[in-house]
Design a protein around this motif. Structure first.
Motif, PDB file in Angstrom:
ATOM      1  N   MET A   1      49.694  31.878  58.242  1.00 28.71           N
ATOM      2  CA  MET A   1      48.812  33.041  58.207  1.00 28.71           C
ATOM      3  C   MET A   1      49.085  33.905  56.981  1.00 28.71           C
ATOM      4  O   MET A   1      48.168  34.374  56.320  1.00 28.71           O
ATOM      5  CB  MET A   1      48.988  33.870  59.475  1.00 28.71           C
ATOM      6  N   LEU A   2      50.379  34.111  56.679  1.00 30.38           N
ATOM      7  CA  LEU A   2      50.728  34.942  55.528  1.00 30.38           C
ATOM      8  C   LEU A   2      50.190  34.328  54.243  1.00 30.38           C
ATOM      9  O   LEU A   2      49.666  35.032  53.383  1.00 30.38           O
ATOM     10  CB  LEU A   2      52.250  35.122  55.447  1.00 30.38           C
ATOM     11  N   LEU A   3      50.302  33.011  54.131  1.00 27.10           N
ATOM     12  CA  LEU A   3      49.792  32.322  52.949  1.00 27.10           C
ATOM     13  C   LEU A   3      48.294  32.566  52.787  1.00 27.10           C
ATOM     14  O   LEU A   3      47.809  32.852  51.688  1.00 27.10           O
ATOM     15  CB  LEU A   3      50.081  30.825  53.055  1.00 27.10           C
ATOM     16  N   ASP A   4      47.550  32.472  53.880  1.00 26.67           N
ATOM     17  CA  ASP A   4      46.103  32.696  53.832  1.00 26.67           C
ATOM     18  C   ASP A   4      45.772  34.126  53.398  1.00 26.67           C
ATOM     19  O   ASP A   4      44.821  34.359  52.635  1.00 26.67           O
ATOM     20  CB  ASP A   4      45.474  32.419  55.195  1.00 26.67           C
ATOM     21  N   LEU A   5      46.556  35.083  53.877  1.00 28.59           N
ATOM     22  CA  LEU A   5      46.317  36.482  53.517  1.00 28.59           C
ATOM     23  C   LEU A   5      46.577  36.725  52.031  1.00 28.59           C
ATOM     24  O   LEU A   5      45.848  37.469  51.378  1.00 28.59           O
ATOM     25  CB  LEU A   5      47.198  37.396  54.365  1.00 28.59           C
ATOM     26  N   VAL A   6      47.613  36.085  51.505  1.00 26.95           N
ATOM     27  CA  VAL A   6      47.916  36.233  50.080  1.00 26.95           C
ATOM     28  C   VAL A   6      46.802  35.606  49.243  1.00 26.95           C
ATOM     29  O   VAL A   6      46.339  36.192  48.255  1.00 26.95           O
ATOM     30  CB  VAL A   6      49.278  35.600  49.741  1.00 26.95           C
ATOM     31  N   LEU A   7      46.349  34.417  49.629  1.00 21.74           N
ATOM     32  CA  LEU A   7      45.260  33.765  48.894  1.00 21.74           C
ATOM     33  C   LEU A   7      43.990  34.601  48.936  1.00 21.74           C
ATOM     34  O   LEU A   7      43.266  34.704  47.936  1.00 21.74           O
ATOM     35  CB  LEU A   7      45.006  32.371  49.474  1.00 21.74           C
ATOM     36  N   ASN A   8      43.717  35.205  50.075  1.00 21.76           N
ATOM     37  CA  ASN A   8      42.555  36.086  50.194  1.00 21.76           C
ATOM     38  C   ASN A   8      42.697  37.300  49.276  1.00 21.76           C
ATOM     39  O   ASN A   8      41.734  37.739  48.640  1.00 21.76           O
ATOM     40  CB  ASN A   8      42.383  36.536  51.643  1.00 21.76           C
ATOM     41  N   SER A   9      43.899  37.827  49.197  1.00 20.19           N
ATOM     42  CA  SER A   9      44.159  38.970  48.316  1.00 20.19           C
ATOM     43  C   SER A   9      43.904  38.615  46.860  1.00 20.19           C
ATOM     44  O   SER A   9      43.361  39.417  46.091  1.00 20.19           O
ATOM     45  CB  SER A   9      45.608  39.446  48.482  1.00 20.19           C
ATOM     46  N   LEU A  10      44.273  37.413  46.464  1.00 19.63           N
ATOM     47  CA  LEU A  10      44.067  36.985  45.082  1.00 19.63           C
ATOM     48  C   LEU A  10      42.579  36.890  44.757  1.00 19.63           C
ATOM     49  O   LEU A  10      42.155  37.230  43.644  1.00 19.63           O
ATOM     50  CB  LEU A  10      44.752  35.640  44.832  1.00 19.63           C
ATOM     51  N   ASN A  11      41.803  36.434  45.718  1.00 16.17           N
ATOM     52  CA  ASN A  11      40.354  36.359  45.504  1.00 16.17           C
ATOM     53  C   ASN A  11      39.754  37.754  45.298  1.00 16.17           C
ATOM     54  O   ASN A  11      38.912  37.966  44.425  1.00 16.17           O
ATOM     55  CB  ASN A  11      39.673  35.676  46.694  1.00 16.17           C
ATOM     56  N   ILE A  12      40.206  38.707  46.114  1.00 15.90           N
ATOM     57  CA  ILE A  12      39.692  40.069  46.000  1.00 15.90           C
ATOM     58  C   ILE A  12      40.215  40.742  44.738  1.00 15.90           C
ATOM     59  O   ILE A  12      39.521  41.559  44.118  1.00 15.90           O
ATOM     60  CB  ILE A  12      40.082  40.900  47.245  1.00 15.90           C
ATOM     61  N   GLY A  39      51.512  44.788  38.107  1.00 16.45           N
ATOM     62  CA  GLY A  39      52.294  44.658  39.331  1.00 16.45           C
ATOM     63  C   GLY A  39      51.911  45.668  40.390  1.00 16.45           C
ATOM     64  O   GLY A  39      51.806  45.340  41.580  1.00 16.45           O
ATOM     65  N   THR A  40      51.690  46.898  39.976  1.00 15.29           N
ATOM     66  CA  THR A  40      51.274  47.935  40.921  1.00 15.29           C
ATOM     67  C   THR A  40      49.926  47.594  41.544  1.00 15.29           C
ATOM     68  O   THR A  40      49.706  47.767  42.750  1.00 15.29           O
ATOM     69  CB  THR A  40      51.192  49.297  40.221  1.00 15.29           C
ATOM     70  N   ALA A  41      49.025  47.077  40.729  1.00 17.25           N
ATOM     71  CA  ALA A  41      47.685  46.751  41.212  1.00 17.25           C
ATOM     72  C   ALA A  41      47.707  45.603  42.216  1.00 17.25           C
ATOM     73  O   ALA A  41      47.056  45.667  43.269  1.00 17.25           O
ATOM     74  CB  ALA A  41      46.777  46.417  40.034  1.00 17.25           C
ATOM     75  N   ILE A  42      48.440  44.548  41.926  1.00 15.91           N
ATOM     76  CA  ILE A  42      48.442  43.388  42.825  1.00 15.91           C
ATOM     77  C   ILE A  42      49.192  43.691  44.116  1.00 15.91           C
ATOM     78  O   ILE A  42      48.790  43.259  45.201  1.00 15.91           O
ATOM     79  CB  ILE A  42      49.012  42.134  42.127  1.00 15.91           C
ATOM     80  N   THR A  43      50.290  44.459  44.036  1.00 21.14           N
ATOM     81  CA  THR A  43      51.005  44.801  45.267  1.00 21.14           C
ATOM     82  C   THR A  43      50.176  45.753  46.130  1.00 21.14           C
ATOM     83  O   THR A  43      50.214  45.673  47.362  1.00 21.14           O
ATOM     84  CB  THR A  43      52.374  45.437  44.964  1.00 21.14           C
ATOM     85  N   ARG A  44      49.417  46.626  45.500  1.00 20.16           N
ATOM     86  CA  ARG A  44      48.525  47.509  46.256  1.00 20.16           C
ATOM     87  C   ARG A  44      47.490  46.684  47.014  1.00 20.16           C
ATOM     88  O   ARG A  44      47.189  46.955  48.181  1.00 20.16           O
ATOM     89  CB  ARG A  44      47.843  48.499  45.317  1.00 20.16           C
ATOM     90  N   ARG A  45      46.947  45.667  46.346  1.00 16.27           N
ATOM     91  CA  ARG A  45      45.960  44.806  47.005  1.00 16.27           C
ATOM     92  C   ARG A  45      46.595  44.018  48.154  1.00 16.27           C
ATOM     93  O   ARG A  45      46.013  43.882  49.234  1.00 16.27           O
ATOM     94  CB  ARG A  45      45.342  43.849  45.977  1.00 16.27           C
ATOM     95  N   LEU A  46      47.775  43.483  47.950  1.00 15.86           N
ATOM     96  CA  LEU A  46      48.463  42.739  49.004  1.00 15.86           C
ATOM     97  C   LEU A  46      48.743  43.624  50.211  1.00 15.86           C
ATOM     98  O   LEU A  46      48.514  43.226  51.361  1.00 15.86           O
ATOM     99  CB  LEU A  46      49.772  42.153  48.463  1.00 15.86           C
ATOM    100  N   CYS A  47      49.218  44.846  49.942  1.00 25.19           N
ATOM    101  CA  CYS A  47      49.508  45.779  51.035  1.00 25.19           C
ATOM    102  C   CYS A  47      48.239  46.162  51.787  1.00 25.19           C
ATOM    103  O   CYS A  47      48.250  46.296  53.017  1.00 25.19           O
ATOM    104  CB  CYS A  47      50.201  47.031  50.495  1.00 25.19           C
ATOM    105  N   ILE A  83      57.209  39.056  50.481  1.00 27.04           N
ATOM    106  CA  ILE A  83      56.405  38.553  49.378  1.00 27.04           C
ATOM    107  C   ILE A  83      57.022  39.109  48.097  1.00 27.04           C
ATOM    108  O   ILE A  83      57.069  40.323  47.901  1.00 27.04           O
ATOM    109  CB  ILE A  83      54.934  38.993  49.481  1.00 27.04           C
ATOM    110  N   TRP A  84      57.509  38.240  47.244  1.00 30.61           N
ATOM    111  CA  TRP A  84      58.093  38.634  45.966  1.00 30.61           C
ATOM    112  C   TRP A  84      57.031  38.467  44.885  1.00 30.61           C
ATOM    113  O   TRP A  84      56.367  37.428  44.807  1.00 30.61           O
ATOM    114  CB  TRP A  84      59.301  37.768  45.635  1.00 30.61           C
ATOM    115  N   VAL A  85      56.864  39.474  44.050  1.00 23.94           N
ATOM    116  CA  VAL A  85      55.818  39.443  43.021  1.00 23.94           C
ATOM    117  C   VAL A  85      56.448  39.655  41.644  1.00 23.94           C
ATOM    118  O   VAL A  85      57.151  40.643  41.414  1.00 23.94           O
ATOM    119  CB  VAL A  85      54.750  40.522  43.274  1.00 23.94           C
ATOM    120  N   ILE A  86      56.183  38.704  40.761  1.00 26.15           N
ATOM    121  CA  ILE A  86      56.608  38.799  39.368  1.00 26.15           C
ATOM    122  C   ILE A  86      55.358  38.898  38.506  1.00 26.15           C
ATOM    123  O   ILE A  86      54.430  38.096  38.661  1.00 26.15           O
ATOM    124  CB  ILE A  86      57.428  37.571  38.940  1.00 26.15           C
ATOM    125  N   THR A  87      55.290  39.870  37.630  1.00 23.85           N
ATOM    126  CA  THR A  87      54.131  40.016  36.749  1.00 23.85           C
ATOM    127  C   THR A  87      54.536  39.776  35.300  1.00 23.85           C
ATOM    128  O   THR A  87      55.599  40.206  34.860  1.00 23.85           O
ATOM    129  CB  THR A  87      53.488  41.412  36.893  1.00 23.85           C
TER     130      THR A  87
END
Length: 216
Positions: A1-12, A39-47, A83-87
């Motif tokens: 489920m988490l993987l699907d949510l992250v992939l959905n976030s990337l699309n948005i 990094g701030t933008a992508i983590t905001r979207r994930l959250c 979820i670890w994020v590297i930009t």
């Protein structure tokens, strides 16, 4: 489920990035976004995606770039995973730049191994403006492992994509540290006159899991 949510976030996030580019046109269109900005933008979207699914989470304190090579790291903490994020701002796509992506992933695991669980996801997000250098022309193939089927559309935008001698996926597999879920390239910007995608600006994604004994 988490993987699907992250992939959905990337699309948005493609739409989020387009808004950011319009708002910060001079900076972004010079040589790409600042890594902290991206990094701030992508983590905001994930959250935001996690919150919409009623998943409790928290954004861990920002890990300064100096603590793990030269680039910042973000961590979103959930009940049983992170979820670890590297930009990365790929101003240059040369060997040194590519190798530093691999090096940072290795250091992430070694420096923060006690914080990892088998359920964690690692997301690398990079942006790049294509130029006429050989390294830039190779970047797509190095990241994804192949030239896109619509390569002619890139040529029309003045981008002559060529094969690379090495590939990100192969280099990651050699480390025996990661499971590879997805590598992809998107183009978030559109021309105002015809709404066609601007191929010269790209977002690169690489979504990984930590390879463990039980899932190797």
């Amino acid at each position: 489920m988490l993987l699907d949510l992250v992939l959905n976030s990337l699309n948005i996030f493609e739409n989020d990035c387009a808004v950011l580019c319009n708002k910060h046109y001079p900076t972004v269109h010079n040589r790409g976004m600042l890594e902290t900005h991206l990094g701030t933008a992508i983590t905001r979207r994930l959250c935001s995606t996690l919150a919409a699914s009623s998943i409790q989470h928290s954004l861990a304190p920002f890990i300064e770039a100096s603590q793990c090579q030269d680039h910042p790291i973000y961590r979103i903490v959930l009940a049983n995973s992170s979820i670890w994020v590297i930009t990365r701002r790929m101003v240059s796509a040369n060997y040194s730049c590519r190798n530093s992506v691999i090096k940072q992933l290795k250091n992430l695991v070694s420096e923060f191994s006690v914080c990892f669980s088998s359920n964690d996801l690692i997301l690398v997000v990079a942006d790049h403006w294509y130029d006429r250098s050989k390294a830039s022309k190779e970047l797509y193939d190095w990241w994804v492992g192949d030239i896109p089927d619509n390569v002619e559309e890139y040529r029309k935008d003045g981008i002559n994509l060529i094969k690379a001698s090495t590939h990100l996926i192969d280099e990651l597999k050699q480390l025996n540290l990661f499971g590879i879920n997805q590598v992809s390239v998107t183009h978030p910007l559109s021309r105002l006159n015809d709404n066609q995608k601007v191929k010269k600006y790209s977002l690169y994604y690489c979504l990984l899991t930590l390879q463990t004994t039980e899932n190797s």
